[in-house]
Design a protein around this motif. Structure first.
Motif, PDB file in Angstrom:
ATOM      1  N   LEU B 302       0.844  -1.204   0.000  1.00  0.00           N
ATOM      2  CA  LEU B 302       0.000   0.000   0.000  1.00  0.00           C
ATOM      3  C   LEU B 302       0.878   1.252   0.000  1.00  0.00           C
ATOM      4  CD1 LEU B 302      -2.835  -1.133   2.432  1.00  0.00           C
ATOM      5  CD2 LEU B 302      -3.139  -0.438   0.050  1.00  0.00           C
ATOM      6  N   LYS B 303       1.953   1.199   0.761  1.00  0.00           N
ATOM      7  CA  LYS B 303       2.863   2.345   0.825  1.00  0.00           C
ATOM      8  C   LYS B 303       3.534   2.591  -0.534  1.00  0.00           C
ATOM      9  CE  LYS B 303       6.438   4.979   2.435  1.00  0.00           C
ATOM     10  NZ  LYS B 303       6.530   5.927   1.338  1.00  0.00           N
ATOM     11  N   ASN B 304       3.985   1.514  -1.165  1.00  0.00           N
ATOM     12  CA  ASN B 304       4.764   1.678  -2.395  1.00  0.00           C
ATOM     13  C   ASN B 304       3.934   1.918  -3.661  1.00  0.00           C
ATOM     14  OD1 ASN B 304       7.181   1.430  -1.080  1.00  0.00           O
ATOM     15  ND2 ASN B 304       7.354  -0.774  -1.427  1.00  0.00           N
ATOM     16  N   THR B 305       2.649   1.599  -3.609  1.00  0.00           N
ATOM     17  CA  THR B 305       1.808   1.818  -4.788  1.00  0.00           C
ATOM     18  C   THR B 305       0.915   3.027  -4.627  1.00  0.00           C
ATOM     19  OG1 THR B 305       0.047   0.423  -3.898  1.00  0.00           O
ATOM     20  CG2 THR B 305       1.665  -0.647  -5.328  1.00  0.00           C
ATOM     21  N   GLY B 306       0.497   3.312  -3.392  1.00  0.00           N
ATOM     22  CA  GLY B 306      -0.483   4.371  -3.187  1.00  0.00           C
ATOM     23  C   GLY B 306      -1.896   3.954  -3.554  1.00  0.00           C
ATOM     24  N   HIS B 307      -2.116   2.658  -3.771  1.00  0.00           N
ATOM     25  CA  HIS B 307      -3.476   2.202  -4.086  1.00  0.00           C
ATOM     26  C   HIS B 307      -4.415   2.504  -2.930  1.00  0.00           C
ATOM     27  CE1 HIS B 307      -2.904   0.405  -7.926  1.00  0.00           C
ATOM     28  NE2 HIS B 307      -2.045  -0.514  -7.524  1.00  0.00           N
ATOM     29  N   GLU B 308      -5.685   2.707  -3.252  1.00  0.00           N
ATOM     30  CA  GLU B 308      -6.666   3.023  -2.212  1.00  0.00           C
ATOM     31  C   GLU B 308      -7.519   1.809  -1.874  1.00  0.00           C
ATOM     32  OE1 GLU B 308      -6.460   3.821  -5.745  1.00  0.00           O
ATOM     33  OE2 GLU B 308      -6.664   5.912  -5.090  1.00  0.00           O
ATOM     34  N   GLU B 309      -7.100   0.631  -2.383  1.00  0.00           N
ATOM     35  CA  GLU B 309      -7.886  -0.564  -2.118  1.00  0.00           C
ATOM     36  C   GLU B 309      -6.958  -1.774  -2.056  1.00  0.00           C
ATOM     37  OE1 GLU B 309     -11.814  -0.811  -3.840  1.00  0.00           O
ATOM     38  OE2 GLU B 309     -11.326  -2.762  -4.685  1.00  0.00           O
ATOM     39  N   ILE B 310      -7.359  -2.743  -1.248  1.00  0.00           N
ATOM     40  CA  ILE B 310      -6.591  -3.984  -1.163  1.00  0.00           C
ATOM     41  C   ILE B 310      -7.557  -5.152  -1.223  1.00  0.00           C
ATOM     42  CG2 ILE B 310      -6.550  -3.890   1.393  1.00  0.00           C
ATOM     43  CD1 ILE B 310      -3.716  -5.192   1.184  1.00  0.00           C
ATOM     44  N   SER B 311      -7.172  -6.195  -1.942  1.00  0.00           N
ATOM     45  CA  SER B 311      -8.038  -7.367  -2.005  1.00  0.00           C
ATOM     46  C   SER B 311      -7.215  -8.614  -1.716  1.00  0.00           C
ATOM     47  CB  SER B 311      -8.691  -7.482  -3.375  1.00  0.00           C
ATOM     48  OG  SER B 311      -7.736  -7.846  -4.332  1.00  0.00           O
ATOM     49  N   LEU B 312      -7.895  -9.655  -1.310  1.00  0.00           N
ATOM     50  CA  LEU B 312      -7.235 -10.921  -1.020  1.00  0.00           C
ATOM     51  C   LEU B 312      -7.409 -11.845  -2.208  1.00  0.00           C
ATOM     52  CD1 LEU B 312      -8.452 -11.474   2.643  1.00  0.00           C
ATOM     53  CD2 LEU B 312      -6.510 -10.164   1.806  1.00  0.00           C
ATOM     54  N   SER B 313      -6.380 -12.596  -2.501  1.00  0.00           N
ATOM     55  CA  SER B 313      -6.476 -13.502  -3.638  1.00  0.00           C
ATOM     56  C   SER B 313      -6.153 -14.920  -3.209  1.00  0.00           C
ATOM     57  CB  SER B 313      -5.493 -13.052  -4.721  1.00  0.00           C
ATOM     58  OG  SER B 313      -5.267 -14.096  -5.635  1.00  0.00           O
ATOM     59  N   SER B 314      -7.036 -15.837  -3.556  1.00  0.00           N
ATOM     60  CA  SER B 314      -6.799 -17.266  -3.355  1.00  0.00           C
ATOM     61  C   SER B 314      -8.023 -18.010  -3.853  1.00  0.00           C
ATOM     62  CB  SER B 314      -6.587 -17.602  -1.878  1.00  0.00           C
ATOM     63  OG  SER B 314      -7.822 -17.686  -1.197  1.00  0.00           O
ATOM     64  N   LEU B 315      -7.930 -19.301  -3.898  1.00  0.00           N
ATOM     65  CA  LEU B 315      -9.124 -20.119  -4.104  1.00  0.00           C
ATOM     66  C   LEU B 315      -9.755 -20.282  -2.725  1.00  0.00           C
ATOM     67  CD1 LEU B 315      -7.285 -22.828  -6.219  1.00  0.00           C
ATOM     68  CD2 LEU B 315      -8.885 -21.159  -7.148  1.00  0.00           C
ATOM     69  N   SER B 316     -11.057 -20.369  -2.675  1.00  0.00           N
ATOM     70  CA  SER B 316     -11.776 -20.635  -1.423  1.00  0.00           C
ATOM     71  C   SER B 316     -11.137 -19.957  -0.199  1.00  0.00           C
ATOM     72  CB  SER B 316     -11.834 -22.157  -1.200  1.00  0.00           C
ATOM     73  OG  SER B 316     -12.725 -22.443  -0.146  1.00  0.00           O
ATOM     74  N   SER B 317     -11.173 -18.636  -0.190  1.00  0.00           N
ATOM     75  CA  SER B 317     -10.492 -17.859   0.848  1.00  0.00           C
ATOM     76  C   SER B 317     -10.945 -18.201   2.263  1.00  0.00           C
ATOM     77  CB  SER B 317     -10.718 -16.360   0.616  1.00  0.00           C
ATOM     78  OG  SER B 317     -10.266 -16.002  -0.659  1.00  0.00           O
ATOM     79  N   SER B 318     -12.200 -18.620   2.411  1.00  0.00           N
ATOM     80  CA  SER B 318     -12.702 -18.944   3.752  1.00  0.00           C
ATOM     81  C   SER B 318     -11.919 -20.079   4.388  1.00  0.00           C
ATOM     82  CB  SER B 318     -14.181 -19.334   3.697  1.00  0.00           C
ATOM     83  OG  SER B 318     -14.958 -18.216   3.380  1.00  0.00           O
ATOM     84  N   ASP B 319     -11.231 -20.863   3.583  1.00  0.00           N
ATOM     85  CA  ASP B 319     -10.458 -21.970   4.136  1.00  0.00           C
ATOM     86  C   ASP B 319      -9.083 -21.542   4.647  1.00  0.00           C
ATOM     87  OD1 ASP B 319     -12.412 -23.891   3.711  1.00  0.00           O
ATOM     88  OD2 ASP B 319     -11.795 -24.191   1.629  1.00  0.00           O
ATOM     89  N   TYR B 320      -8.709 -20.294   4.404  1.00  0.00           N
ATOM     90  CA  TYR B 320      -7.427 -19.816   4.937  1.00  0.00           C
ATOM     91  C   TYR B 320      -7.559 -19.764   6.457  1.00  0.00           C
ATOM     92  CZ  TYR B 320      -3.493 -16.800   6.047  1.00  0.00           C
ATOM     93  OH  TYR B 320      -2.347 -16.282   6.593  1.00  0.00           O
ATOM     94  N   SER B 321      -6.676 -20.475   7.173  1.00  0.00           N
ATOM     95  CA  SER B 321      -6.908 -20.690   8.600  1.00  0.00           C
ATOM     96  C   SER B 321      -6.807 -19.405   9.417  1.00  0.00           C
ATOM     97  CB  SER B 321      -5.940 -21.757   9.124  1.00  0.00           C
ATOM     98  OG  SER B 321      -4.609 -21.318   8.947  1.00  0.00           O
ATOM     99  N   GLN B 322      -6.056 -18.408   8.935  1.00  0.00           N
ATOM    100  CA  GLN B 322      -5.892 -17.176   9.699  1.00  0.00           C
ATOM    101  C   GLN B 322      -6.726 -16.028   9.129  1.00  0.00           C
ATOM    102  OE1 GLN B 322      -3.725 -17.385  12.467  1.00  0.00           O
ATOM    103  NE2 GLN B 322      -3.866 -19.518  11.814  1.00  0.00           N
TER     104      GLN B 322
END
Lengths: 234, 622
Positions: B302-322
């Motif tokens: 976020l610091k290096n791009t200045g983007h105003e949004e962040i998204s998570l990427s993966s298959l079936s994100s709900s299964d990510y344990s954390q």
């Protein structure tokens, strides 16, 4: 704290349009970690205002926008932090603190702008034009037909050409740029071309905006001063 | 200042000229005379799409970390520029240096989806590179294919010098070393290809001979060079903490990319084992990234791009344990800085509804469910572990919380599908609407709106459905009509909107996905006849492809309609993708028996990916 930023847009950056230039600065301000103010709501936006949109293909030595900061900081530091994250072709050349208030936003203040116009290689008129230019300007009125979506109307643009003279290989001009009398350099050039009997060519002109002015005059006596001069370094 | 490859007149004529200027924040400039290898990394679609591709961003960063390599980017010129470049004989150029692609040592093309194949040929053609690999000597770039579609590279085999199978972070260094070594030793292209064939994960198509039986199926597929391995093994990162190339400063486009945001990759692979899903099979085993690494990565990107949004990427994100910890962190840390948190589609439960209500306007956002099939029977066939009860319960809780929009995604044409399964789509939508109106009127948020979308199923290589038959276009349309009529005959029909994808693209995708070397003729012919940007519905012309089939004498139905025997040699059998053929056959049988297979965390199903000695297979067993 409200600050006014003056920047250049040269080289290949002239192909980045107005909205994308705004997005570019929004991201640059975040990279520079400036304490910029946001509006509220689910999708807050930065409180900033650009002076005058610049068309794709036009370079500039004097673009402006204002932004609101939540805390005061030295203008030199703002300039330095922004310049550390600019790309080739964009340089922040001044940062000044300006007074708050809607009436004094950069956009509301714009009254005139300087341009330098030259012909692209191979696009020069086929007839001699330099000696005709002062004669063109000496006309009492220069009437053009402006087409809008719904209608056509004729306008005398001579009063909106505040200054014009030959400079180097091209023409320097200062044109009215308020929302009510905004005059494009292309329009002046096309009208001149027709007047010397030339059909205006597509992509014939290289245009550079050089400064944008506010009108600080009184009683209908205009006194144009660059937007940056309304603020001060702190 | 860099000089652009295109003159002002062209730049001012074309749409979105900023696609072609390069020079964006975080793009990498080097001195071309001080590197040993110039790599042109291409995505065969328009800039805004390609710049949203995470794989390309990771590899661009990773390659440029080598001092002796300069990696630049290339995207497909849009149709307006394509025409001008052909008329004026302007060679295609890379963004950073604006130099012709032809001057590069390597041209790597990401193959993300089948419908980009004609754009692959466009890239070669506009670069002035002969389309067929056999017509290219060392004076042309080595053309490399990678990405999901490289798991069946055969339809593109004649056009590529080599393919990279698997995750790019692993073997490119060895490939670059082989190339630079060969170049310095004055070796030929054949010398290099022999070296390349010995790099793990590299497939050199010209080193393999294919013969066919009279019925058109493959008789043999064997190496013709001692250097070429019988099986090409997919490459993957095993240790996601040690070997993952965490992006710090991705390129920030001037124009708005499709994904105009920081993308945080949280895990690779999927534990679910849906039988139609290629990604869920080829990216096994599931490997999570460390949550502390992710927090740091979010901050720095976020610091290096200045983007105003962040998204998570993966298959079936709900299964990510954390996930809970990560999302809570992102909200707490960045919402105050006016950073939008774009949530992936989550399994709808109390946690999901809580975070959704924090980052979205409930009145404007919608719930997404992907049951994929309309009946429990068919969901068991495809091993989609989402039950009607789950959906109604999740939707009910969301409705109580103020939501009133639901999106439902299904597939039509799945193996064993019956009319009852199709009608089940309508019935499920109806039950969701009924659930909404169980809420007392004074507590409801207006009317409910349910959007039902169906796509048509395309069998993909390395899935248990790789042997399954597809349908004809008219049969697909018939299926969609059954769903539509059933929806229209229900009480809450006015609350349900239905739309379905065009079937002709689907059929073609099916042909390309399971095609073989002979399929290349059709792609080439279609390209020559003007097919381009087939992934864009406004540019897709099925009649061009139909003519291409007719003129090459290829029978599309041999590839789409036929159910394959499990003992048939499939065009992609030479690839070891981790999941074994025995496992896929077992799953194909389980599907037909309507039996579900538990997910990787419940019980190991012995798919074969355990051999990599990492990820979910070894969770909690250090």
């Amino acid at each position: 704290m409200k600050v006014r930023i003056k920047f250049t847009k040269t080289g290949y950056m002239k192909f980045v349009g107005h909205l994308d230039t705004m997005r570019y600065f929004q991201k640059a301000i975040r990279r520079a970690e400036l304490p910029v103010a946001f509006s509220g709501g689910y999708s807050p936006h930065m409180i900033m205002s650009f002076a005058a949109p610049l068309g794709v293909g036009t370079t500039s030595l004097g673009e402006y926008f204002d932004m609101e900061l939540t805390e005061t900081m030295p203008t030199a530091e703002i300039q330095q932090r922004l310049n550390e994250t600019m790309v080739e072709g964009v340089t922040v050349c001044s940062v000044r603190q300006v007074e708050d208030g809607k009436a004094s936003t950069a956009m509301a203040l714009v009254a005139a702008a300087d341009y330098y116009v030259s012909f692209r290689d191979g696009k020069e008129p086929s007839v001699p034009w330099r000696e005709k230019f002062s004669e063109f300007l000496d006309q009492k009125e220069i009437v053009v037909t402006k087409k809008t979506k719904r209608s056509e109307k004729t306008v005398d643009i001579r009063p909106f050409i505040y200054k014009a003279e030959l400079l180097d290989e091209g023409i320097f001009m200062q044109l009215a740029s308020a929302s009510s009398n905004y005059t494009k350099p292309e329009l002046v050039m096309d009208t001149f071309m027709k007047w010397i009997g030339e059909e205006p060519k597509e992509f014939a002109y290289l245009i550079e905006r050089r400064e944008v002015y506010a009108d600080a005059g009184e009683n209908r006596n205009p006194r144009f001063i660059p937007l940056e001069e309304l603020g001060e370094e702190v | 200042m860099r000089k652009l490859a295109l003159n002002d007149e062209i730049m001012l004529k074309i749409d979105k000229a900023a696609r072609y200027i390069g020079g964006e924040v975080n793009s990498v400039m080097k001195d071309k005379n001080k590197v040993d290898l110039r790599f042109c990394m291409a995505f065969p679609d328009v800039y805004e799409i390609g710049m949203s591709n995470l794989g390309m961003a990771i590899l661009y960063d990773s390659f440029n970390k080598r001092e002796d390599v300069w990696c630049e980017r290339l995207f497909s010129p849009w149709t307006d520029l394509d025409q001008l470049m052909r008329e004026q004989h302007i060679p295609l150029f890379a963004l950073e240096s604006q130099d012709p692609v032809k001057d590069f040592d390597m041209l790597g093309i990401t193959l993300g989806y089948e419908m980009c194949y004609t754009n692959v040929l466009q890239l070669l053609d506009l670069s002035g590179i002969p389309l067929k690999a056999e017509e290219r000597g060392m004076d042309f770039p080595i053309v490399i294919g990678g990405g999901a579609c490289a798991y069946n590279p055969e339809p593109l085999a004649p056009f590529f010098d080599l393919f990279y199978i698997g995750e790019g972070e692993i073997s490119y260094n060895a490939l670059f070393d082989a190339y630079i070594g060969n170049k310095k030793a004055g070796g030929s292209k054949a010398d290099f290809l022999k070296k390349a064939a010995q790099v793990p994960g590299i497939y050199v198509p010209s080193f393999y001979d294919v013969t066919y039986k009279e019925d058109g199926t493959i008789a043999s597929f064997i190496p013709n060079t001692p250097e070429a391995p019988e099986k090409v093994e997919k490459q993957l990162i095993v240790d996601m903490e040690k070997d993952y190339n965490a992006l710090e400063a991705p390129v920030v486009p001037f124009i708005k990319a499709t994904q105009d945001r920081v993308t945080l990759e949280i895990q690779r692979g999927c534990i679910r084992g849906c039988r139609f899903c290629q990604a869920g099979m080829i990216y096994r085993p599931t490997r999570e990234r460390d949550v502390e690494d992710l927090k740091e990565a979010a901050r720095i990107m976020l610091k290096n791009t200045g983007h105003e949004e962040i998204s998570l990427s993966s298959l079936s994100s709900s299964d990510y344990s954390q996930l809970k910890e990560l999302v809570t962190f992102l909200i707490d840390e960045f919402r105050a800085k006016a950073v939008n948190i774009s949530l992936p589609s989550l399994r709808i439960d109390a946690f999901a509804l809580d975070v959704m209500s924090k980052v979205q306007d409930v009145k404007k956002s919608s719930l997404t469910f992907a049951p994929e099939a309309g009946s429990q029977r068919l969901r068991d066939v495809i091993n989609k572990g989402l039950t009607e009860e789950d959906i109604l319960h999740g939707a009910g809780e969301a409705f109580e919380g103020g939501w009133n929009r639901v999106k439902l995604y299904f597939m039509l044409g799945l193996p064993t599908e019956t009319e009852e399964d199709m009608k089940g789509i309508a019935h499920l939508a109806e039950k969701i609407a009924e659930r909404y109106y169980e809420i007392p009127k004074d507590r409801r948020n207006g009317k409910v709106q349910i959007n039902v979308s169906t796509s048509f199923f395309v069998p993909k290589p390395f899935t248990p459905f790789q042997w399954a038959p597809m349908y004809r276009e008219e049969e697909f349309i018939e299926k969609a009509k059954i769903v539509k009529n059933e929806i229209r005959s229900q009480l809450n029909q006015k609350s349900i909107r239905y739309n379905w994808h065009e079937p002709d693209v689907t059929v073609l995708e099916g042909f390309l996905a399971r095609g073989d070397r002979r399929s290349a003729d059709v792609i080439l012919k279609a390209y020559e006849k003007g097919a381009l940007y087939d992934a864009w519905s406004e540019n897709f012309h099925y009649e061009i492809w139909k003519e291409a089939f007719a003129e090459t004498g290829m029978d599309i139905e041999f590839y789409t309609l036929r159910e394959r025997n499990t003992d048939e040699i499939l065009p992609w059998d030479f690839i070891d993708a981790g999941v074994t053929k025995e496992f896929l056959i077992r799953e194909w049988k389980q599907a037909k028996a309507e039996t579900v297979t538990p997910n990787c965390r419940q019980r190991c199903s012995g798919c074969g990916a355990r051999k990599y000695e990492g990820g979910v297979c070894f969770e909690g067993k250090n």
